[in-house]
Enzyme design. Structure first.
Site, PDB file in Angstrom:
ATOM      1  N   HIS A   1      39.357  37.161  32.486  1.00  0.00           N
ATOM      2  CA  HIS A   1      37.996  37.668  32.731  1.00  0.00           C
ATOM      3  C   HIS A   1      37.879  39.186  32.537  1.00  0.00           C
ATOM      4  O   HIS A   1      37.443  39.931  33.408  1.00  0.00           O
ATOM      5  CB  HIS A   1      37.385  37.168  34.048  1.00  0.00           C
TER       6      HIS A   1
ATOM      7  N   GLU B   1      39.194  29.934  43.307  1.00  0.00           N
ATOM      8  CA  GLU B   1      39.051  30.355  41.901  1.00  0.00           C
ATOM      9  C   GLU B   1      39.846  29.410  41.004  1.00  0.00           C
ATOM     10  O   GLU B   1      40.927  28.934  41.358  1.00  0.00           O
ATOM     11  CB  GLU B   1      39.507  31.809  41.718  1.00  0.00           C
TER      12      GLU B   1
ATOM     13  N   ASP C   1      46.602  35.092  45.591  1.00  0.00           N
ATOM     14  CA  ASP C   1      46.456  36.228  44.665  1.00  0.00           C
ATOM     15  C   ASP C   1      47.131  37.505  45.171  1.00  0.00           C
ATOM     16  O   ASP C   1      47.534  38.356  44.359  1.00  0.00           O
ATOM     17  CB  ASP C   1      44.978  36.519  44.414  1.00  0.00           C
TER      18      ASP C   1
ATOM     19  N   HIS D   1      42.776  29.092  47.696  1.00  0.00           N
ATOM     20  CA  HIS D   1      41.750  29.902  47.016  1.00  0.00           C
ATOM     21  C   HIS D   1      41.021  29.033  45.997  1.00  0.00           C
ATOM     22  O   HIS D   1      41.654  28.277  45.248  1.00  0.00           O
ATOM     23  CB  HIS D   1      42.466  31.078  46.334  1.00  0.00           C
TER      24      HIS D   1
ATOM     25  N   HIS E   1      40.868  37.875  47.567  1.00  0.00           N
ATOM     26  CA  HIS E   1      39.778  38.711  47.130  1.00  0.00           C
ATOM     27  C   HIS E   1      38.447  37.958  47.022  1.00  0.00           C
ATOM     28  O   HIS E   1      37.473  38.509  46.492  1.00  0.00           O
ATOM     29  CB  HIS E   1      40.150  39.336  45.773  1.00  0.00           C
TER      30      HIS E   1
ATOM     31  N   TYR F   1      47.433  44.831  38.568  1.00  0.00           N
ATOM     32  CA  TYR F   1      46.730  43.696  39.172  1.00  0.00           C
ATOM     33  C   TYR F   1      45.882  44.173  40.359  1.00  0.00           C
ATOM     34  O   TYR F   1      44.702  43.831  40.488  1.00  0.00           O
ATOM     35  CB  TYR F   1      47.777  42.673  39.634  1.00  0.00           C
TER      36      TYR F   1
ATOM     37  N   HIS G   1      50.562  34.401  41.147  1.00  0.00           N
ATOM     38  CA  HIS G   1      50.793  34.902  39.778  1.00  0.00           C
ATOM     39  C   HIS G   1      52.089  35.711  39.766  1.00  0.00           C
ATOM     40  O   HIS G   1      52.312  36.544  40.657  1.00  0.00           O
ATOM     41  CB  HIS G   1      49.656  35.828  39.326  1.00  0.00           C
TER      42      HIS G   1
ATOM     43  N   ASP H   1      41.688  29.325  38.420  1.00  0.00           N
ATOM     44  CA  ASP H   1      43.076  29.402  37.960  1.00  0.00           C
ATOM     45  C   ASP H   1      44.013  28.724  38.974  1.00  0.00           C
ATOM     46  O   ASP H   1      45.152  28.405  38.645  1.00  0.00           O
ATOM     47  CB  ASP H   1      43.526  30.846  37.681  1.00  0.00           C
TER      48      ASP H   1
END
Ligand code: FEO
Length: 393
Positions: free
Chosen positions: A25, A81, A164, A79, A145, A192, A223, A83
Site C-alpha cells: 500500500h 488487516e 504488526d 489483527h 496500528h 517499518y 512480518h 495480510d
C-alpha cells in the site's frame, strides 16, 4: 521430529514468504515480506493469524507438514488487516468447528470484511485460556496500528505473538534475528515503524506499558524475522521511536527543476559537514518516500527544498508532504529553501507544512532567484553550518 519451522517444541512458524511484493500500500518493499502465522500443537491445536488470501496454499502446505488443518481447534486473529486475515475464509471452511478468538473490534472488522458468521469469541486484556500445557493471554493494543489490534502471549514460553508490532518487511531464508544480518533487520524495522507505526506514538507507549509486566524472551511478529536474541533491543527501540527521540543527524529532502535548488541543497550539505553533523541528502526524483521516511525517523534536523512551480511546489514534494503530514513526526527542527523565477511561493508552503507538524524553524526559510551566485552559495553553506551546530550530539 524437529522441523526447521519449529520455534520452540510444539510451536511452529507456518506463514508465507512473499518473495515478490514490492509495493505494500504505497510502501516500497524492496526486500519482499513475510506474512507470519504460528501453529501451537498442545492439547488444543491453535493457529495464530493467517496470511494474504493468495498465499493460503503456502500456509496450508506448512500446516499440513505438522498436523491436518482440519484439526485446528482455535484460530487467533490478532489483527483484521488482510495480510493477516485474508486466508481466514479458507481456514474456517476447512476447520469450521474452530473457535475464532479476536478482540471486540476484531469481530466487527472481520464481519465487515468477510460477511461471515464464524464461532467468534471475544478476547482482550485480562483474558486467558488454557490450551493444555500452555496458556494464551491476550493484550489489546488499539491503534498499534488498527483499532482491533491485539497481541497474544504465552507465559510458559515467555513468548509474544506481536502481530504488526516489531515487524520488518523482509523476505529471507532465515527465520530468526540471530541467523540474520542484524543491522539490516534493524534498518527494516525502523523503516517499518516510520511508515506504519509513527503516527501512533502515544498508543505505542500505552502498549509498551501493558507489556512491561511480561517477561518476554521471544517476539514473533507477523512480518519478518523472529526476535529471539534481541527482543529487549527492539522493545527499547520502539520506546525511543514512540517518544520521537532522534539522533544528531540532518536530512535534506528536495527536488529540483534546473539544478538551482540542487546547488542550494549541496551547499547546505557542505555546511552541515563543516559542523561535523552526519547528513543524508535525498532527491525526491530518485528516492521513494517510504525510504526517505526511514531517514526522517532518526534525523533531528530536516531541510526541505523545492523550486517554485506553478505558484506552488514540485509534485514530488507535494506527495512527500502529504505522506509526512499523515505520519506526523514530532520534535524536529526544520528549514525551508528553494529557487524561483517569479512568484516564489514554494518556501512559504514548505514552512507552513513544517509549522503544521509543530516543528521549530530556527532560521527563516530562504529562496534564491533563478540561479544562485557565489554569495548565495556561501550564505547557504553558512546556514547549513549554523543549523548543524544546533543539532549535533
Ligand atoms: Fe501487517 Fe496491519 O497488517
Amino acid at each position: 521430529m524437529t522441523v526447521k519451522s519449529e520455534i520452540r517444541p510444539g510451536i511452529y512458524s507456518v506463514g508465507a514468504t512473499d518473495w515478490d511484493v514490492r509495493n505494500f500500500h504505497g510502501y516500497k518493499t524492496q526486500r519482499g515480506s513475510t506474512y507470519n502465522a504460528f501453529l501451537i500443537v498442545d492439547e488444543k491445536i491453535v493457529l495464530v493469524d493467517t496470511v494474504k488470501a493468495d498465499k493460503c496454499d503456502r500456509l496450508l502446505n506448512n500446516i499440513s507438514r505438522i498436523v491436518d488443518p482440519k484439526k485446528i481447534d482455535i484460530v487467533v486473529s490478532n489483527h483484521v488487516e488482510m495480510d493477516h486475515s485474508g486466508a481466514l475464509p479458507q481456514i474456517m471452511e476447512i476447520a469450521p468447528q474452530a473457535t475464532l478468538m479476536t478482540s471486540k473490534n476484531g469481530i466487527k472488522g472481520l464481519r465487515k470484511h468477510f460477511k461471515k458468521e464464524w464461532n467468534f469469541q471475544v478476547v482482550g486484556s485480562g483474558d486467558e485460556i488454557s490450551i493444555g500445557k500452555r496458556t494464551l493471554q491476550f493484550v489489546n493494543t488499539p491503534m498499534l496500528h488498527w483499532p482491533d489490534s491485539m497481541v497474544t502471549y504465552i507465559p510458559e514460553e515467555k513468548l509474544l505473538f506481536s502481530n504488526d508490532a516489531f515487524g520488518q518487511h523482509v523476505a529471507c531464508g532465515s527465520r530468526f534475528d540471530d541467523e540474520s544480518n542484524l543491522g539490516l533487520i534493524y534498518d527494516e524495522a525502523a523503516k517499518y515503524y516510520a511508515n506504519i507505526v509513527l503516527p501512533f506514538g502515544k498508543q505505542v507507549n500505552k502498549a509498551l506499558k501493558s507489556l512491561a509486566g511480561l517477561e518476554i524472551d521471544c517476539i514473533c511478529p507477523s512480518h519478518g524475522v523472529i526476535w529471539r536474541k534481541d527482543a529487549a533491543g527492539i522493545i527499547q527501540k520502539y520506546q525511543q521511536w514512540a517518544n520521537h527521540e532522534t539522533e544528531g543527524k540532518a536530512l535534506i529532502v528536495y527536488d529540483t527543476m534546473w539544478n538551482s535548488t540542487k546547488k542550494l541543497a549541496k551547499m547546505l550539505e557542505f555546511g552541515l559537514v563543516d559542523a561535523d553533523v552526519p547528513v543524508v541528502s535525498r532527491n525526491l526524483s530518485v528516492n521513494h518516500v517510504s525510504d526517505v521516511m526511514a531517514d526522517v525517523l532518526s534525523s533531528r534536523l530536516i531541510l526541505l527544498g523545492s523550486p517554485t512551480l506553478n505558484n506552488s511546489i514540485m509534485p514530488t514534494m507535494g506527495g512527500f508532504l502529504t505522506y509526512l503530514g499523515g505520519l506526523k513526526p514530532e520534535k524536529r527542527l526544520g528549514f525551508a529553501f528553494g529557487s524561483y523565477g517569479w512568484g516564489g511561493q514554494s518556501v512559504k508552503k514548505l514552512e507552513e507544512a513544517m509549522t503544521g507538524l509543530g516543528w521549530e524553524q530556527p532560521q527563516a526559510g530562504k529562496k534564491v532567484e533563478y540561479i544562485p551566485d557565489e554569495p548565495d552559495l556561501s550564505d547557504f553553506r553558512r546556514i547549513g553550518e549554523e543549523l548543524g551546530k544546533l543539532v549535533r550530539d
